[in-house]
Every structure is written in C-alpha cells, then in structure tokens.
Design a protein around this motif. Structure first.
Motif, PDB file in Angstrom:
ATOM      1  N   UNK A 722       0.866  -1.183   0.165  1.00 56.96           N
ATOM      2  CA  UNK A 722      -0.037  -0.056   0.006  1.00 56.96           C
ATOM      3  C   UNK A 722       0.867   1.122   0.058  1.00 56.96           C
ATOM      4  N   UNK A 723       2.126   0.981   0.633  1.00 59.47           N
ATOM      5  CA  UNK A 723       2.946   2.295   0.512  1.00 59.47           C
ATOM      6  C   UNK A 723       3.208   2.871  -1.044  1.00 59.47           C
ATOM      7  N   UNK A 724       2.732   1.990  -1.927  1.00 60.61           N
ATOM      8  CA  UNK A 724       3.123   2.417  -3.283  1.00 60.61           C
ATOM      9  C   UNK A 724       2.163   3.679  -3.889  1.00 60.61           C
ATOM     10  N   UNK A 725       1.072   3.862  -3.274  1.00 62.92           N
ATOM     11  CA  UNK A 725       0.314   5.123  -3.541  1.00 62.92           C
ATOM     12  C   UNK A 725       1.057   6.353  -3.039  1.00 62.92           C
ATOM     13  N   UNK A 726       1.941   6.190  -2.146  1.00 61.08           N
ATOM     14  CA  UNK A 726       2.438   7.557  -1.794  1.00 61.08           C
ATOM     15  C   UNK A 726       3.667   7.958  -2.557  1.00 61.08           C
ATOM     16  N   UNK A 727       4.258   6.780  -3.341  1.00 55.72           N
ATOM     17  CA  UNK A 727       5.354   6.973  -4.096  1.00 55.72           C
ATOM     18  C   UNK A 727       5.029   7.417  -5.542  1.00 55.72           C
ATOM     19  N   UNK A 728       3.864   6.685  -6.100  1.00 52.94           N
ATOM     20  CA  UNK A 728       3.631   6.647  -7.194  1.00 52.94           C
ATOM     21  C   UNK A 728       2.476   7.854  -7.427  1.00 52.94           C
ATOM     22  N   UNK A 729       2.446   8.853  -6.456  1.00 54.48           N
ATOM     23  CA  UNK A 729       1.523   9.885  -6.500  1.00 54.48           C
ATOM     24  C   UNK A 729       0.142   9.598  -6.665  1.00 54.48           C
ATOM     25  N   UNK A 730      -0.507   8.460  -6.230  1.00 59.09           N
ATOM     26  CA  UNK A 730      -1.992   8.324  -6.337  1.00 59.09           C
ATOM     27  C   UNK A 730      -2.618   9.004  -5.041  1.00 59.09           C
ATOM     28  N   UNK A 731      -2.196  10.404  -5.007  1.00 60.84           N
ATOM     29  CA  UNK A 731      -2.780  10.926  -3.871  1.00 60.84           C
ATOM     30  C   UNK A 731      -4.361  11.296  -4.024  1.00 60.84           C
ATOM     31  N   UNK A 732      -4.850  11.435  -5.104  1.00 61.97           N
ATOM     32  CA  UNK A 732      -6.288  11.842  -5.217  1.00 61.97           C
ATOM     33  C   UNK A 732      -6.640  11.158  -6.338  1.00 61.97           C
ATOM     34  N   UNK A 733      -7.709  10.448  -6.056  1.00 63.80           N
ATOM     35  CA  UNK A 733      -8.499   9.735  -7.196  1.00 63.80           C
ATOM     36  C   UNK A 733      -9.531  10.659  -7.520  1.00 63.80           C
ATOM     37  N   UNK A 734     -10.013  10.328  -8.938  1.00 60.96           N
ATOM     38  CA  UNK A 734     -11.021  11.304  -9.514  1.00 60.96           C
ATOM     39  C   UNK A 734     -12.307  11.435  -8.511  1.00 60.96           C
ATOM     40  N   UNK A 735     -12.722  10.436  -7.558  1.00 59.27           N
ATOM     41  CA  UNK A 735     -13.502  10.559  -6.654  1.00 59.27           C
ATOM     42  C   UNK A 735     -13.405  10.580  -5.016  1.00 59.27           C
ATOM     43  N   UNK A 736     -12.080  10.715  -4.807  1.00 57.25           N
ATOM     44  CA  UNK A 736     -11.544  10.525  -3.598  1.00 57.25           C
ATOM     45  C   UNK A 736     -10.948  11.758  -3.247  1.00 57.25           C
ATOM     46  N   UNK A 737     -10.813  12.327  -2.078  1.00 56.63           N
ATOM     47  CA  UNK A 737      -9.862  13.244  -1.650  1.00 56.63           C
ATOM     48  C   UNK A 737      -8.596  12.633  -1.057  1.00 56.63           C
ATOM     49  N   UNK A 738      -7.577  13.293  -1.140  1.00 59.24           N
ATOM     50  CA  UNK A 738      -6.149  12.707  -0.775  1.00 59.24           C
ATOM     51  C   UNK A 738      -6.224  12.216   0.748  1.00 59.24           C
ATOM     52  N   UNK A 739      -6.971  12.900   1.562  1.00 59.04           N
ATOM     53  CA  UNK A 739      -7.142  12.480   2.924  1.00 59.04           C
ATOM     54  C   UNK A 739      -7.959  11.389   3.176  1.00 59.04           C
ATOM     55  N   UNK A 740      -9.058  11.330   2.263  1.00 56.98           N
ATOM     56  CA  UNK A 740      -9.707   9.840   2.271  1.00 56.98           C
ATOM     57  C   UNK A 740      -9.132   8.663   1.837  1.00 56.98           C
ATOM     58  N   UNK A 741      -8.131   8.929   0.734  1.00 59.50           N
ATOM     59  CA  UNK A 741      -7.271   7.946   0.181  1.00 59.50           C
ATOM     60  C   UNK A 741      -6.114   7.562   1.353  1.00 59.50           C
ATOM     61  N   UNK A 742      -5.732   8.350   2.122  1.00 61.74           N
ATOM     62  CA  UNK A 742      -4.723   8.115   3.108  1.00 61.74           C
ATOM     63  C   UNK A 742      -5.394   7.415   4.123  1.00 61.74           C
ATOM     64  N   UNK A 743      -6.766   7.809   4.601  1.00 65.55           N
ATOM     65  CA  UNK A 743      -7.392   6.999   5.666  1.00 65.55           C
ATOM     66  C   UNK A 743      -7.749   5.480   5.100  1.00 65.55           C
ATOM     67  N   UNK A 744      -8.068   5.398   3.915  1.00 65.01           N
ATOM     68  CA  UNK A 744      -8.362   4.227   3.434  1.00 65.01           C
ATOM     69  C   UNK A 744      -7.136   3.202   3.561  1.00 65.01           C
ATOM     70  N   UNK A 745      -5.987   3.729   2.926  1.00 70.70           N
ATOM     71  CA  UNK A 745      -4.764   2.922   3.188  1.00 70.70           C
ATOM     72  C   UNK A 745      -4.338   2.683   4.416  1.00 70.70           C
ATOM     73  N   UNK A 746      -4.848   3.522   5.387  1.00 76.78           N
ATOM     74  CA  UNK A 746      -4.398   3.222   6.870  1.00 76.78           C
ATOM     75  C   UNK A 746      -5.305   2.019   7.442  1.00 76.78           C
ATOM     76  N   UNK A 747      -6.577   2.115   6.752  1.00 79.76           N
ATOM     77  CA  UNK A 747      -7.504   1.184   7.199  1.00 79.76           C
ATOM     78  C   UNK A 747      -7.035  -0.424   6.717  1.00 79.76           C
ATOM     79  N   UNK A 748      -6.745  -0.440   5.592  1.00 80.77           N
ATOM     80  CA  UNK A 748      -6.226  -1.615   5.060  1.00 80.77           C
ATOM     81  C   UNK A 748      -5.067  -2.190   5.702  1.00 80.77           C
ATOM     82  N   UNK A 749      -3.944  -1.175   6.277  1.00 84.59           N
ATOM     83  CA  UNK A 749      -3.010  -1.712   7.069  1.00 84.59           C
ATOM     84  C   UNK A 749      -3.434  -2.341   8.343  1.00 84.59           C
ATOM     85  N   UNK A 750      -4.427  -1.719   8.980  1.00 89.06           N
ATOM     86  CA  UNK A 750      -4.911  -1.989  10.358  1.00 89.06           C
ATOM     87  C   UNK A 750      -5.651  -3.469  10.052  1.00 89.06           C
TER      88      UNK A 750
END
Length: 790
Positions: A722-750
């Motif tokens: 899941x760290x790839x999203x921070x290196x490959x600049x997947x910070x903001x999807x067309x329908x997701x804010x970058x904060x929401x994407x970071x929260x989803x990645x954190x939930x996947x890690x949990x």
C-alpha cells in the motif's frame, strides 16, 4: 455434549498432545464396527432362509443353558474369568532394569485368530500407546511439581524468618542468649509472645508464633518439615533442644530478589551494581509476600490442571473401553480398567495430598488462617457471561448502522459531495474524526481475533500474561467499539455543515469543539481510576504503553512488543493526534482553517511521530538481544531500522516533492517490504517450511483448510504494498480526496495487522504446545544457595 467435545473443552490447551487421542481410537472402533457389519451382511446374504421362531427360541434356550453351565464351571474351578479371556494386560520392563518406572503396559488380545481380529489388534496397540503416553506425561508432571514444592517450602522458611526480623528485630539477640545459656531453654515463641502483643503487625505475628513453636522451626509443605520437627523433639534426658537457627542464620543461605524493575533501578544496577542488601523493611516484606503469593496461586493452578488431566484421561479410557465392549459384544473393559486403577495414573494421590498442603500453607501464611479468604484467592475467578453485554452490543450495533444510514442520506439530500465547502471539510474535520475510525476498526479486528482464538482453543490470556479472570471477551471488545462508533458518528452528524453562517462568517464554535470533546472523553475513560469500564484491562494496557515508551529500560514481555507492533499500524492515528494539537492550538477552528502544512516544526514532527513505533520496536529488539543473546533479535532490529528509513523517506517525499527523494523512497520501501514480508511469513507465522508435512506451511495447523493460510500470505503481501500509493503519486483519485485515500490505506494496514495478529498468536500458541508450556514462570523472592546455579 458428546464426550469428545467435552474432552476438548476441558483440555489444557498446551497439553493437548499429551491427552489420550480419543478421536483416533474412536475411528479405529468405527473400522471394527464397519467390518463386523460387513461380515454380518455377507452372512445374511449367504443364508437362503431365515430361521423360524421355534428355531430362534431353541437357540436362545441353548445359549442361556450354555452360559449357566459356564458360570457354574467358573464358580467351581479357579479358571480365568471370562473378561480376562479376551485380553491380558501386563507390565513389560524397558531393558534389563525391572523397575516399574522404566516399564510400559502391553495388552495381549487373545482372540486375534478370529475373523477381523487384526482390526482389534490395531485398536489395542493404539490404546496401549495412548495409555503409556498419558502415564509417562503424568509421572513427569508429578515429579516436576514435587521439585517446585520443595523450592516453595524453602521460600516459606525464608519468609517466616524475614517476618520475624521485620516485626521483632530484637529476636536475634534472644536467640543468641538461648544459645549461650542452654539451661534456661527459652523457646522462641515465648519471647515473641512477650515482646510483641499489639500494633499493626499483630496479624503477622500470630502466624509467626505458630511457626516458631517449640516443636520446630518454620514448617513448610513437605514431609521433611515433620521429620525435622520430630528430630528437634528428641533430646538427651527428654529436654527440647534450644539450639535452633536464628532468623539471620536462616536468611544467610538466601539472597533476596524483590527489586522492582523501574527505569531508575535499571540505571542504578548498570552504574552501581545489582547487589541488593537486606533492609528488613515493611515495604520489602510486602513485596516479598505479594511475589510469593503469586507463586503459590500459579502453583495451585498447575496442581489443579494436573489433577484434571489425570481425571479426564481416566474417564476417556473408561469411555472408549465401554464403546469397545458395545461394538464387539465382548467384556474386556473390566480387566483393562482394573489394570488402570492399579496403575500410577489411577492410584497415585501425590497431587491431591500436595494440593491440601499447599492450601494449608497458603491459608496459614497469606490469609491469617481465614480459609474462605484463602480459597477464594487460590481458586480461579470464573468469567461470567452477562446478557446485558450482548444486549447493549446488539443495541449499539443497530444504532451504528442507523447513524451511518442517516449520514449517507444527509450527504445525498444536501448534495454535500458537490458543495464548495467539501474541500475545507476534508482538510480540517475529516482528519479529526478519522482517529476514532481507526480505533474502532482496530477494536473490531481485535474482537474478531479473540472470537477465533477461543474457537480454535488458543490460550491467549496465558500468552499475553493476563491475570486470572481479568481478560475480556470478544463481546466486551465489540461493545466498546460500537459505543465509540456511536459517539463518533453522532459527532460527525453535528459537523456536517459545509457553509459558514453568513452573519458570523464562521461555524458554530460549540459544534466545532465536538471532536476535541470526544477525544477528551476518550482519554478520561482510559485513565479513569475508578473500577468501571474494565479497569483491570485498561491498567494492563496503560502499563504496557508505559513500558513501550520507556523501552529499553524495562524487560520486554510478549505483551509489550505485541502492543508496539500494533502501534506500527496506527501511524496515521498518531499523526491525527499531532493534527489535533496543531489545529486547536494554532489553527482557527471556528473558520475551519489552519496553516499546519507550512510549519517546519509540524513537518519535522510529522516524520518523527511516524517512526516512533518502529523506534520502540528497535529498542525492544536490542534489549532482548543483550538479555537473551538471540541473534534473531538482531535481524529483527535490522528489519525495523530499514522500515524507519523507508517511512522517513516516503514522508519526506510526501512533504517535499523531488525525483531524488522519490527514487530513494522507492528503493528503501522495496527493501523494507521484502524484509518485512519474509519476517511476517517465516518468522512470525512460521510458514513457508519446505520440509513440512503440510507443503510450504507448518507441521501443526489450527485451521484445517490450508487455503486460508495461502490466501492470508497473498493478502499480506498485497496490503504491504500500500506504500506504493505515496510514491507513485496516487494521492487523489477522481472521486476521492487525498485525505480519504490516506485513511483508506491506513484502514487496509489495520486490517493487515489484525490478520497478522491471529496467525502470530497461533504460531506462539503452537510453540507453547510443542514445549508443554501452560503456566507463567513466577520469579521467587528468595534465591537459595543450593539453587544458585539454576
């Protein structure tokens, strides 16, 4: 409940391999039954006609007459009984030594020549193997507890001597006077009674007076004390011997070991030394009594488990032999059970007698003779399931679902996703409430793990080191998670306004303070000193947190590094705490604005708080490396060091873009991911063993479906990427804010950590099963000279 399930439920989980394999023997009986039924069916098919009623009755009369004649013959002669004509059970010595301790039991089946007798031979061979296994294990455990009882007996002697020195220091001079003048023959008890008759130590002195009787010096638990007692009574001319060891002479053979492990004591032992000088203070006596009391409680629990082991195995052999008689229509159980009753497993009463002496010693020394109080302390505290917990858990779960539905409906009605204030909301309010979402998800994963641990009989209270009766079940964990979810979702509903009030040009201040209020309530409930909301569990958690923060100054236990590993998956939650401080301390929460991202101090701490959990684990590995001298801890520390570098590089790239930082972050992340994945699968889970009987898994597995393990390994690898999203600049999807994407990645890690938690504890449990470790090793307060090498 069938006996097979009852046996599994009553087993000591770590001793399950030492119990009689009831299911295997039952399957052998099924083979015998199926063969017998097949023979009967073939005989019926070969018979052209069925016998008439007259023929059947004649056969029955003939059979009954034969049985009556057989009974008369046996009564008149000394022939072997009918039961023993089926089997003969003998004790066969192992080797040339005829000692029973090196013998085993063998059953001779006398009807092996009959058709289908080979199946019964297999059954009795397996039965003998299981009986000898249970017998040898029981013998080893009895010998083990007898050795421990002798050590506890010495501890009791030292405790009594220490009590005397604490409550009456002048007693040593009285002992010396008695040695100088034998004619006076003063007993220690008389001196104690005359010198101390009041004060706060009266309860202790009553016990001391009983111990320092004229019939002998401190009595313990074993028979040796009674022998010493009788030897002291014997003297030339009928006089009692006045030369007895003084308390100081008794304590000369002991070294005290009650120093609390605190950061100050650790530093002092490193700088000054670890030698502890006896001070004979009441505080020191209190620590000794608490430590020795824990040792007695754990020892009594071990005795109960051994006694239960003996009873359940005897019952299992009795059940299986009765099933054999029913399946084969033979009478072999009587002779086999008679042999079992005469064996060490059925006739030994050492454990029962030792339990009585332990209970008597505990009541005398730690309960001031109050039997009810002493037995309540020794007996395990059963956890009673409360229906109201299940009710409120269900009720709050329904409220959680209703609140989520209400939020979705409000977002749709107000068209919040297309509102201009949605970006302001995501930058300011969403990070505040995401903290509670991370905690709720982690609690849900922990509750699910507890459910499956109990389902597969994983002894997680023993592994984590919970005190008896203080661990909470999955229902209580789910209750806490749903309660927190209801509070946080209610706060979200109150902060769903996207536009500021036109007259004030700001948001409602009271509503904007709701997240901070929820955080304060959560902290108050966590640190609440009153006995509410599972205080023992909260205190255990806080103690582990303190030991993690002060690593490596504390000895690392499994609960400590396990909690630190959980913190490594809550990096985003720790960053949310940092954001709380910045937002409410320096931001304008009434206008939902802040300047945290442009602060150099905030950026520095944004990196520091992310590496703190990994830094704690690194220090814990170093502490274990120096204490245990295990090279694997060095490799584990290198893994966390590589993760620290990777997290720091990824965070630096996230804050300051640049191709150089991107390459460094990518390379370090790949190295840390490979290292961490290998450690998860091979070291923590114990999988990927090529020589295992379960290909690429372990020899022992709790889950019968092997696909679960392969699926878990694949999911673990995917979620670690899941760290790839921070290196490959997947910070903001067309329908997701970058904060929401970071929260989803954190939930996947949990979620990944929750899955890791189950298999990690499963591996730890199986290691304990392989070594039969079922009880905590409680350090004793005194070290005897004879046991110094141990």
């Amino acid at each position: 409940m069938k006996f097979g399930k009852e046996l599994v439920s009553q087993m000591v989980p770590e001793w399950q391999d030492a119990y009689m394999n009831y299911h295997h023997l039952k399957s052998l009986l099924k083979d015998i039954k199926s063969h017998t039924d097949r023979d009967r069916n073939s005989n019926r098919a070969s018979t052209p006609r069925t016998p008439s009623k007259l023929t059947t009755s004649a056969l029955k009369r003939k059979e009954s007459a034969y049985r009556a004649l057989n009974v008369l013959t046996r009564r008149r002669s000394s022939a072997v009984p009918e039961e023993e004509q089926v089997i003969l059970v003998n004790m066969v010595p192992l080797g040339e030594d005829q000692n029973s301790e090196t013998s085993k039991y063998e059953t001779t089946f006398l009807m092996s020549s009959e058709e289908g007798g080979e199946y019964e031979l297999l059954f009795f061979d397996a039965l003998d193997e299981e009986f000898n296994k249970a017998l040898n294990f029981y013998k080893s455990k009895v010998e083990e507890v007898q050795k421990e009882a002798k050590k506890l007996n010495k501890q009791v002697d030292a405790l009594v001597a220490f009590r005397v020195q604490v409550h009456n220091p002048s007693l040593r001079f009285e002992f010396a006077a008695a040695e100088e003048d034998e004619a006076e023959a003063l007993t220690p008890s008389s001196k104690v009674n005359n010198t101390r008759t009041s004060g706060s130590g009266m309860a202790h002195m009553e016990v001391i007076n009983e111990e320092l009787s004229s019939e002998g010096y401190p009595q313990g638990m074993d028979k040796g004390s009674n022998e010493a007692k009788s030897s002291n009574q014997k003297n030339a001319g009928g006089k009692r011997n006045s030369r007895r060891p003084t308390p100081l002479q008794v304590l000369e053979h002991f070294k005290i070991n009650v120093t609390d492990e605190t950061p100050w004591s650790i530093l002092k032992s490193v700088l000054v030394g670890s030698d502890h000088e006896l001070t004979f203070s009441r505080e020191e006596l209190r620590k000794i009594e608490e430590q020795l009391e824990r040792a007695f409680i754990e020892f009594h629990q071990k005795l109960r488990s051994i006694k239960s082991y003996c009873f359940m195995n005897i019952l299992a052999f009795s059940k299986i032999m009765k099933k054999y008689d029913k399946v084969t229509s033979r009478s072999a159980s009587k002779s086999y059970l008679k042999m079992m009753d005469n064996s060490y497993l059925g006739s030994s009463d050492e454990v029962s007698r030792l339990m009585e002496r332990v209970e008597a010693a505990f009541i005398k020394h730690f309960s001031n003779g109050n039997r009810r109080k002493g037995m309540n302390t020794l007996r395990p505290k059963a956890i009673k399931g409360k229906h109201r917990v299940s009710f409120f858990w269900g009720f709050l779960s329904g409220c959680t679902i209703a609140l989520i539905a209400a939020i979705v409906v409000l977002i749709h009605i107000r068209d919040i996703l297309n509102s201009e204030g949605r970006f302001q909301y995501m930058e300011n309010i969403f990070p505040l409430y995401s903290l509670f979402g991370f905690i709720v998800l982690h609690l849900l994963m922990y509750g699910a793990n507890i459910y499956f641990w109990r389902h597969y009989h994983v002894n997680y209270p023993f592994i984590f080191g919970f005190n008896q009766g203080t661990d909470i079940g999955y229902r209580e964990v789910f209750l806490l998670s749903t309660g927190l979810a209801v509070l946080s979702l209610t706060g979200v509903l109150s902060n769903l306004e996207m536009e500021m009030e036109q007259n004030m040009k700001s948001f409602n201040a009271s509503r904007e303070l709701v997240p901070l209020g929820l955080l304060i309530v959560l902290l108050i409930l966590t640190f609440c000193p009153f006995n509410i909301i599972y205080r023992s569990t909260r205190y255990f958690f806080l103690q582990c947190v303190l030991r993690c923060i002060l690593a490596p100054l504390y000895k690392v236990t499994l609960a400590d590094f396990f909690l630190a590993d959980q913190f490594t998956s809550q990096v985003q939650a720790i960053r949310s705490l940092e954001f709380y401080i910045c937002y409410y301390g320096w931001g304008d929460f009434k206008r939902r604005s802040h300047d945290c991202q442009h602060s150099d101090v905030y950026k520095a701490f944004y990196i520091i708080v992310a590496v703190i959990p990994y830094w704690i684990r690194l220090l814990q590995c170093l502490r274990r490396l120096f204490e245990e001298e295990d090279v694997h801890q060095a490799y584990n520390g290198m893994k966390y060091l590589s993760t620290i570098v990777a997290v720091a590089m990824r965070t630096s790239y996230d804050l300051n873009k640049g191709m150089t930082l991107k390459i460094i972050a990518g390379v370090t992340s790949v190295i840390a991911t490979i290292f961490g994945t290998y450690w998860d699968l091979v070291m923590d889970w114990g999988l990927l063993q090529r020589t295992s009987r379960n290909p690429w898994l372990r020899d022992k597995l709790l889950i019968s479906d092997h696909r679960v393990y392969f699926a878990a390994m694949i999911i673990n690898v995917i979620l670690r990427l899941s760290w790839m999203q921070s290196v490959l600049d997947f910070h903001e999807a067309p329908f997701l804010h970058k904060k929401a994407l970071a929260a989803i990645m954190a939930c996947l890690e949990i979620i990944r950590r929750g899955m890791w938690t189950f298999f990690r504890l499963e591996n730890e449990h199986l290691n304990n099963v392989g070594k039969f470790r079922a009880f905590k090793s409680v350090p004793l307060p005194f070290n005897h000279d004879e046991d110094e090498h141990e």
